[in-house]
Design a protein around this motif. Sequence first.
Motif, PDB file in Angstrom:
ATOM      1  N   LEU A  73       0.799  -1.228   0.000  1.00 55.07           N
ATOM      2  CA  LEU A  73       0.000   0.000   0.000  1.00 55.07           C
ATOM      3  C   LEU A  73       0.831   1.276   0.000  1.00 55.07           C
ATOM      4  O   LEU A  73       0.288   2.366  -0.156  1.00 55.07           O
ATOM      5  CB  LEU A  73      -0.949   0.005   1.201  1.00 55.07           C
ATOM      6  CG  LEU A  73      -1.960  -1.140   1.238  1.00 55.07           C
ATOM      7  CD1 LEU A  73      -2.806  -1.070   2.501  1.00 55.07           C
ATOM      8  CD2 LEU A  73      -2.828  -1.148  -0.002  1.00 55.07           C
ATOM      9  N   GLY A  74       2.126   1.158   0.218  1.00 51.88           N
ATOM     10  CA  GLY A  74       2.986   2.334   0.173  1.00 51.88           C
ATOM     11  C   GLY A  74       2.974   3.185   1.427  1.00 51.88           C
ATOM     12  O   GLY A  74       3.410   4.340   1.403  1.00 51.88           O
ATOM     13  N   GLY A 100      -3.301   4.352  -0.906  1.00 55.25           N
ATOM     14  CA  GLY A 100      -2.509   3.312  -1.568  1.00 55.25           C
ATOM     15  C   GLY A 100      -3.383   2.238  -2.192  1.00 55.25           C
ATOM     16  O   GLY A 100      -3.135   1.798  -3.318  1.00 55.25           O
ATOM     17  N   LYS A 103      -5.148   3.402  -5.345  1.00 57.43           N
ATOM     18  CA  LYS A 103      -4.215   3.386  -6.473  1.00 57.43           C
ATOM     19  C   LYS A 103      -3.993   1.948  -6.968  1.00 57.43           C
ATOM     20  O   LYS A 103      -4.101   1.681  -8.172  1.00 57.43           O
ATOM     21  CB  LYS A 103      -2.883   4.017  -6.052  1.00 57.43           C
ATOM     22  CG  LYS A 103      -1.852   4.055  -7.143  1.00 57.43           C
ATOM     23  CD  LYS A 103      -0.578   4.721  -6.653  1.00 57.43           C
ATOM     24  CE  LYS A 103       0.481   4.682  -7.737  1.00 57.43           C
ATOM     25  NZ  LYS A 103       1.749   5.241  -7.263  1.00 57.43           N
TER      26      LYS A 103
END
Length: 177
Positions: A73-74, A100, A103
């Motif tokens: 998920l960053g 995240g 995206k």
Amino acid sequence: MAADKAILEQDDALYDEAAEVVRLASAAGLTVGCAESCTGGLVSACLTSAPGSSAAVRGGVVSYAIPVKHDVLGVPYDGLLDVPQLGAVSSECAAAMAMGARKVLSCDACVSVTGIAGPGGGEPGKPVGTVWFGIDTAPSSRTVMHLLEGDRADVRRQACHVALGLLREALMELSAK
């Protein structure tokens, strides 16, 4: 296992809320997704229990472990996951998870859930039942915290209700534009 089964099968309101989210998304040609930690995929399970969900639900990421929050998920380690006052149970983490996942899943609205379902895991300032939610759409992002009561199953069930409500609100906002 029995508690999760009870969450999904013995709470008609959860089914109704999920069906409403799917109906709203489908009617508007929008898609939804989830990033879940303490609910372990229950929000996604609720959504996909509704007929027609394949037209609206892009998917979900169960990011129970910190490395998954970061790698998939960053969510940044530096300044967030490595800071005890923030960490995985925080507004910042909920926002980053929702953003995240939106995206990664390429969806219009994404909800995130991260918290402490119990029975253990509470800490000063973050007691058992502390759950942060994020909701992310292209035009906006916000977070909200709820202090939920009850045992582990109660906290997780209530968290599903809140998450579905946030998705419903986001879809209504997107549809109005």
